[in-house]
Design a protein around this motif. Structure first.
Motif, PDB file in Angstrom:
ATOM      1  N   GLN A  41       5.079   7.457   5.782  1.00 28.43           N
ATOM      2  CA  GLN A  41       4.638   5.976   5.593  1.00 28.43           C
ATOM      3  C   GLN A  41       5.630   4.926   5.402  1.00 28.43           C
ATOM      4  O   GLN A  41       5.242   4.044   6.027  1.00 28.43           O
ATOM      5  CB  GLN A  41       3.435   5.949   4.666  1.00 28.43           C
ATOM      6  CG  GLN A  41       2.259   6.927   4.942  1.00 28.43           C
ATOM      7  CD  GLN A  41       1.311   6.811   3.877  1.00 28.43           C
ATOM      8  OE1 GLN A  41       1.701   6.191   2.610  1.00 28.43           O
ATOM      9  NE2 GLN A  41      -0.103   7.173   4.191  1.00 28.43           N
ATOM     10  N   ALA A  42       6.282   5.137   4.673  1.00 24.86           N
ATOM     11  CA  ALA A  42       7.589   3.960   4.247  1.00 24.86           C
ATOM     12  C   ALA A  42       8.255   3.916   5.492  1.00 24.86           C
ATOM     13  O   ALA A  42       8.588   2.766   5.878  1.00 24.86           O
ATOM     14  CB  ALA A  42       8.418   4.560   3.177  1.00 24.86           C
ATOM     15  N   GLN A  78       4.496  12.841   3.183  1.00 23.35           N
ATOM     16  CA  GLN A  78       3.673  11.984   3.702  1.00 23.35           C
ATOM     17  C   GLN A  78       4.162  10.328   3.133  1.00 23.35           C
ATOM     18  O   GLN A  78       4.060   9.412   4.158  1.00 23.35           O
ATOM     19  CB  GLN A  78       2.255  12.092   3.366  1.00 23.35           C
ATOM     20  CG  GLN A  78       1.863  13.344   4.016  1.00 23.35           C
ATOM     21  CD  GLN A  78       1.772  13.317   5.591  1.00 23.35           C
ATOM     22  OE1 GLN A  78       1.458  12.138   6.177  1.00 23.35           O
ATOM     23  NE2 GLN A  78       1.871  14.610   6.083  1.00 23.35           N
ATOM     24  N   ARG A  79       4.540  10.293   2.060  1.00 24.88           N
ATOM     25  CA  ARG A  79       4.784   8.925   1.557  1.00 24.88           C
ATOM     26  C   ARG A  79       6.017   8.322   2.234  1.00 24.88           C
ATOM     27  O   ARG A  79       6.050   7.150   2.569  1.00 24.88           O
ATOM     28  CB  ARG A  79       4.970   8.895  -0.157  1.00 24.88           C
ATOM     29  CG  ARG A  79       5.389   7.574  -0.770  1.00 24.88           C
ATOM     30  CD  ARG A  79       5.861   7.621  -2.059  1.00 24.88           C
ATOM     31  NE  ARG A  79       7.242   8.434  -1.923  1.00 24.88           N
ATOM     32  CZ  ARG A  79       8.354   7.728  -1.760  1.00 24.88           C
ATOM     33  NH1 ARG A  79       8.360   6.475  -1.426  1.00 24.88           N
ATOM     34  NH2 ARG A  79       9.460   8.191  -1.745  1.00 24.88           N
ATOM     35  N   ILE A  80       6.964   9.098   2.412  1.00 24.96           N
ATOM     36  CA  ILE A  80       8.256   8.984   2.966  1.00 24.96           C
ATOM     37  C   ILE A  80       8.056   8.515   4.628  1.00 24.96           C
ATOM     38  O   ILE A  80       8.275   7.624   5.029  1.00 24.96           O
ATOM     39  CB  ILE A  80       9.457  10.027   2.885  1.00 24.96           C
ATOM     40  CG1 ILE A  80       9.855   9.920   1.518  1.00 24.96           C
ATOM     41  CG2 ILE A  80      10.209   9.903   3.810  1.00 24.96           C
ATOM     42  CD1 ILE A  80      10.576  11.303   1.465  1.00 24.96           C
ATOM     43  N   ASP A 133       0.903  -1.342   0.021  1.00 27.21           N
ATOM     44  CA  ASP A 133      -0.021   0.115   0.024  1.00 27.21           C
ATOM     45  C   ASP A 133       1.185   1.167  -0.036  1.00 27.21           C
ATOM     46  O   ASP A 133       0.517   2.200  -0.678  1.00 27.21           O
ATOM     47  CB  ASP A 133      -0.884  -0.181   1.227  1.00 27.21           C
ATOM     48  CG  ASP A 133      -2.010  -1.072   1.178  1.00 27.21           C
ATOM     49  OD1 ASP A 133      -2.776  -1.442   2.165  1.00 27.21           O
ATOM     50  OD2 ASP A 133      -2.360  -1.375  -0.288  1.00 27.21           O
ATOM     51  N   VAL A 134       1.800   1.134   0.921  1.00 26.27           N
ATOM     52  CA  VAL A 134       2.772   2.416   0.957  1.00 26.27           C
ATOM     53  C   VAL A 134       3.619   2.587  -0.605  1.00 26.27           C
ATOM     54  O   VAL A 134       3.578   3.865  -0.919  1.00 26.27           O
ATOM     55  CB  VAL A 134       3.866   2.262   1.859  1.00 26.27           C
ATOM     56  CG1 VAL A 134       4.857   3.289   2.028  1.00 26.27           C
ATOM     57  CG2 VAL A 134       3.196   2.608   3.229  1.00 26.27           C
ATOM     58  N   ALA A 135       3.856   1.393  -0.984  1.00 24.20           N
ATOM     59  CA  ALA A 135       4.728   1.524  -2.255  1.00 24.20           C
ATOM     60  C   ALA A 135       4.121   1.918  -3.279  1.00 24.20           C
ATOM     61  O   ALA A 135       4.467   2.883  -4.243  1.00 24.20           O
ATOM     62  CB  ALA A 135       5.466   0.394  -2.627  1.00 24.20           C
ATOM     63  N   ILE A 158      -0.845   6.933  -4.251  1.00 26.33           N
ATOM     64  CA  ILE A 158       0.196   7.863  -4.582  1.00 26.33           C
ATOM     65  C   ILE A 158      -0.487   8.299  -5.744  1.00 26.33           C
ATOM     66  O   ILE A 158      -0.325   9.657  -6.130  1.00 26.33           O
ATOM     67  CB  ILE A 158       1.545   7.693  -4.494  1.00 26.33           C
ATOM     68  CG1 ILE A 158       2.083   7.192  -3.200  1.00 26.33           C
ATOM     69  CG2 ILE A 158       2.523   8.644  -5.219  1.00 26.33           C
ATOM     70  CD1 ILE A 158       2.047   8.365  -2.240  1.00 26.33           C
ATOM     71  N   MET A 218       2.824  15.793  -0.096  1.00 29.41           N
ATOM     72  CA  MET A 218       2.391  14.472  -0.691  1.00 29.41           C
ATOM     73  C   MET A 218       3.666  13.439  -0.458  1.00 29.41           C
ATOM     74  O   MET A 218       3.506  12.209   0.120  1.00 29.41           O
ATOM     75  CB  MET A 218       2.070  14.397  -1.717  1.00 29.41           C
ATOM     76  CG  MET A 218       1.529  12.996  -2.462  1.00 29.41           C
ATOM     77  SD  MET A 218       0.915  13.065  -4.097  1.00 29.41           S
ATOM     78  CE  MET A 218       2.340  13.766  -4.975  1.00 29.41           C
ATOM     79  N   GLU A 219       4.687  13.814  -0.929  1.00 28.01           N
ATOM     80  CA  GLU A 219       6.075  13.161  -0.844  1.00 28.01           C
ATOM     81  C   GLU A 219       6.635  12.868   0.575  1.00 28.01           C
ATOM     82  O   GLU A 219       7.035  11.826   1.002  1.00 28.01           O
ATOM     83  CB  GLU A 219       7.276  13.818  -1.904  1.00 28.01           C
ATOM     84  CG  GLU A 219       8.514  13.034  -1.903  1.00 28.01           C
ATOM     85  CD  GLU A 219       8.412  11.745  -2.520  1.00 28.01           C
ATOM     86  OE1 GLU A 219       9.221  10.657  -2.243  1.00 28.01           O
ATOM     87  OE2 GLU A 219       7.420  11.502  -3.260  1.00 28.01           O
TER      88      GLU A 219
END
Length: 160
Positions: free
Chosen positions: A53-54, A49-51, A9-11, A15, A46-47
Protein backbone atom coordinates in the motif's frame (compact mmCIF):
# COMPACT_ATOMS: atom_id res chain seq x y z
CA UNK A 1 -6.11 16.27 -0.69
CA UNK A 2 -7.07 12.71 -1.66
CA UNK A 3 -3.41 11.78 -1.91
CA UNK A 4 -2.66 13.08 1.58
CA UNK A 5 -5.58 11.07 2.96
CA UNK A 6 -4.26 7.94 1.25
CA UNK A 7 -0.79 8.48 2.73
CA UNK A 8 -2.21 8.97 6.24
CA UNK A 9 -4.43 5.90 5.88
CA UNK A 10 -1.48 3.79 4.80
CA UNK A 11 0.80 5.12 7.55
CA UNK A 12 -1.60 4.80 10.49
CA UNK A 13 -5.03 3.54 9.58
CA UNK A 14 -5.98 -0.06 9.98
CA UNK A 15 -2.62 -1.59 10.94
CA UNK A 16 -3.15 -1.42 14.71
CA UNK A 17 -6.70 -2.72 14.50
CA UNK A 18 -5.69 -5.47 12.13
CA UNK A 19 -2.79 -6.54 14.38
CA UNK A 20 -5.13 -6.59 17.38
CA UNK A 21 -7.72 -8.68 15.49
CA UNK A 22 -5.05 -11.14 14.36
CA UNK A 23 -3.62 -11.37 17.89
CA UNK A 24 -7.08 -12.00 19.39
CA UNK A 25 -7.82 -14.66 16.81
CA UNK A 26 -4.52 -16.58 16.90
CA UNK A 27 -3.06 -16.16 20.38
CA UNK A 28 -5.22 -18.16 22.82
CA UNK A 29 -3.41 -19.79 25.75
CA UNK A 30 -3.36 -23.35 24.41
CA UNK A 31 -2.00 -22.53 20.95
CA UNK A 32 -0.36 -25.32 18.95
CA UNK A 33 2.83 -24.91 16.94
CA UNK A 34 0.87 -25.03 13.68
CA UNK A 35 -1.38 -22.22 14.88
CA UNK A 36 1.64 -20.16 15.91
CA UNK A 37 3.19 -20.62 12.46
CA UNK A 38 -0.08 -19.58 10.82
CA UNK A 39 -0.21 -16.48 13.05
CA UNK A 40 3.38 -15.61 12.15
CA UNK A 41 2.55 -15.95 8.44
CA UNK A 42 -0.51 -13.73 8.89
CA UNK A 43 1.59 -11.02 10.54
CA UNK A 44 4.14 -11.25 7.72
CA UNK A 45 1.33 -10.99 5.18
CA UNK A 46 -0.05 -7.95 7.03
CA UNK A 47 3.36 -6.26 6.83
CA UNK A 48 3.66 -7.16 3.15
CA UNK A 49 0.24 -5.61 2.48
CA UNK A 50 1.26 -2.43 4.33
CA UNK A 51 4.44 -2.15 2.26
CA UNK A 52 2.47 -2.75 -0.93
CA UNK A 53 0.00 0.00 0.00
CA UNK A 54 2.84 2.39 0.81
CA UNK A 55 4.50 1.66 -2.56
CA UNK A 56 1.20 2.22 -4.36
CA UNK A 57 0.69 5.54 -2.54
CA UNK A 58 4.24 6.65 -3.39
CA UNK A 59 3.68 5.76 -7.04
CA UNK A 60 0.41 7.69 -7.06
CA UNK A 61 2.18 10.70 -5.52
CA UNK A 62 4.92 10.56 -8.14
CA UNK A 63 2.38 10.33 -10.96
CA UNK A 64 0.40 13.24 -9.51
CA UNK A 65 3.57 15.33 -9.31
CA UNK A 66 4.45 14.51 -12.92
CA UNK A 67 0.96 15.49 -14.06
CA UNK A 68 1.13 18.72 -12.07
CA UNK A 69 4.48 19.65 -13.60
CA UNK A 70 3.12 18.87 -17.05
CA UNK A 71 0.07 21.05 -16.41
CA UNK A 72 2.14 23.95 -15.07
CA UNK A 73 5.05 23.85 -17.50
CA UNK A 74 3.42 22.38 -20.55
CA UNK A 75 4.83 19.68 -22.78
CA UNK A 76 6.99 19.51 -25.86
CA UNK A 77 3.88 19.37 -28.05
CA UNK A 78 2.84 22.75 -26.61
CA UNK A 79 6.17 24.23 -27.67
CA UNK A 80 5.96 22.80 -31.20
CA UNK A 81 2.85 24.88 -31.83
CA UNK A 82 4.85 28.12 -31.54
CA UNK A 83 6.47 28.94 -34.93
CA UNK A 84 10.04 30.14 -34.20
CA UNK A 85 10.40 30.27 -30.45
CA UNK A 86 9.06 26.74 -29.88
CA UNK A 87 11.75 24.84 -31.82
CA UNK A 88 14.43 27.12 -30.35
CA UNK A 89 13.30 26.37 -26.79
CA UNK A 90 13.16 22.63 -27.57
CA UNK A 91 16.70 22.79 -28.97
CA UNK A 92 18.02 24.68 -25.94
CA UNK A 93 16.21 22.34 -23.58
CA UNK A 94 17.81 19.38 -25.33
CA UNK A 95 21.28 20.98 -25.13
CA UNK A 96 21.14 21.47 -21.35
CA UNK A 97 22.51 18.11 -20.21
CA UNK A 98 25.39 17.88 -22.68
CA UNK A 99 26.33 21.53 -22.13
CA UNK A 100 26.44 21.22 -18.32
CA UNK A 101 28.10 17.81 -18.48
CA UNK A 102 30.92 18.81 -20.83
CA UNK A 103 31.44 22.14 -19.04
CA UNK A 104 31.86 20.35 -15.72
CA UNK A 105 34.12 17.77 -17.31
CA UNK A 106 36.30 20.59 -18.68
CA UNK A 107 36.44 22.33 -15.29
CA UNK A 108 37.42 19.03 -13.63
CA UNK A 109 40.15 18.45 -16.21
CA UNK A 110 41.57 21.92 -15.52
CA UNK A 111 41.26 21.33 -11.78
CA UNK A 112 43.23 18.09 -11.83
CA UNK A 113 45.74 19.02 -14.53
CA UNK A 114 46.60 22.72 -14.21
CA UNK A 115 44.89 24.65 -11.44
CA UNK A 116 46.10 25.11 -7.88
CA UNK A 117 42.87 26.00 -6.14
CA UNK A 118 42.14 27.24 -2.65
CA UNK A 119 40.02 25.18 -0.30
CA UNK A 120 36.99 27.39 -1.01
CA UNK A 121 37.39 27.03 -4.76
CA UNK A 122 37.70 23.26 -4.44
CA UNK A 123 34.54 23.20 -2.31
CA UNK A 124 32.72 25.23 -4.97
CA UNK A 125 33.81 22.78 -7.68
CA UNK A 126 32.69 19.85 -5.54
CA UNK A 127 29.27 21.46 -5.13
CA UNK A 128 29.07 22.13 -8.88
CA UNK A 129 30.04 18.52 -9.61
CA UNK A 130 27.42 17.22 -7.16
CA UNK A 131 24.70 19.37 -8.68
CA UNK A 132 25.56 18.46 -12.25
CA UNK A 133 26.01 14.76 -11.49
CA UNK A 134 22.74 14.76 -9.56
CA UNK A 135 21.01 16.44 -12.49
CA UNK A 136 22.52 14.10 -15.10
CA UNK A 137 22.51 10.78 -13.25
CA UNK A 138 20.11 11.24 -10.36
CA UNK A 139 20.34 11.51 -6.61
CA UNK A 140 21.14 7.83 -6.12
CA UNK A 141 24.36 8.08 -8.13
CA UNK A 142 25.55 11.06 -6.09
CA UNK A 143 24.58 9.35 -2.83
CA UNK A 144 26.48 6.21 -3.84
CA UNK A 145 29.57 8.18 -4.84
CA UNK A 146 29.67 10.49 -1.80
CA UNK A 147 31.52 8.08 0.54
CA UNK A 148 34.25 7.48 -2.05
CA UNK A 149 34.60 11.21 -2.70
CA UNK A 150 34.88 11.85 1.04
CA UNK A 151 37.61 9.18 1.32
CA UNK A 152 39.58 10.76 -1.53
CA UNK A 153 39.47 14.17 0.14
CA UNK A 154 40.40 12.75 3.55
CA UNK A 155 43.41 11.03 1.99
CA UNK A 156 44.26 14.16 0.03
CA UNK A 157 44.06 16.34 3.15
CA UNK A 158 46.45 13.97 4.93
CA UNK A 159 48.99 14.20 2.06
CA UNK A 160 49.18 18.01 2.09
Amino acid sequence: MKLLKKLVDVAAGGIGNLAFDVAQKYFPLGMSETEREKARLDFENMEFQRIRQADAAALAAEQAQTERIKALEGSASDLKSMPILGPLVLFLRGCQRPLWGFSTLYLDWLWFSQWNLTSGQETALIVINSLVLGFLFGERAVRNMSPMIAEVFKARAGVR
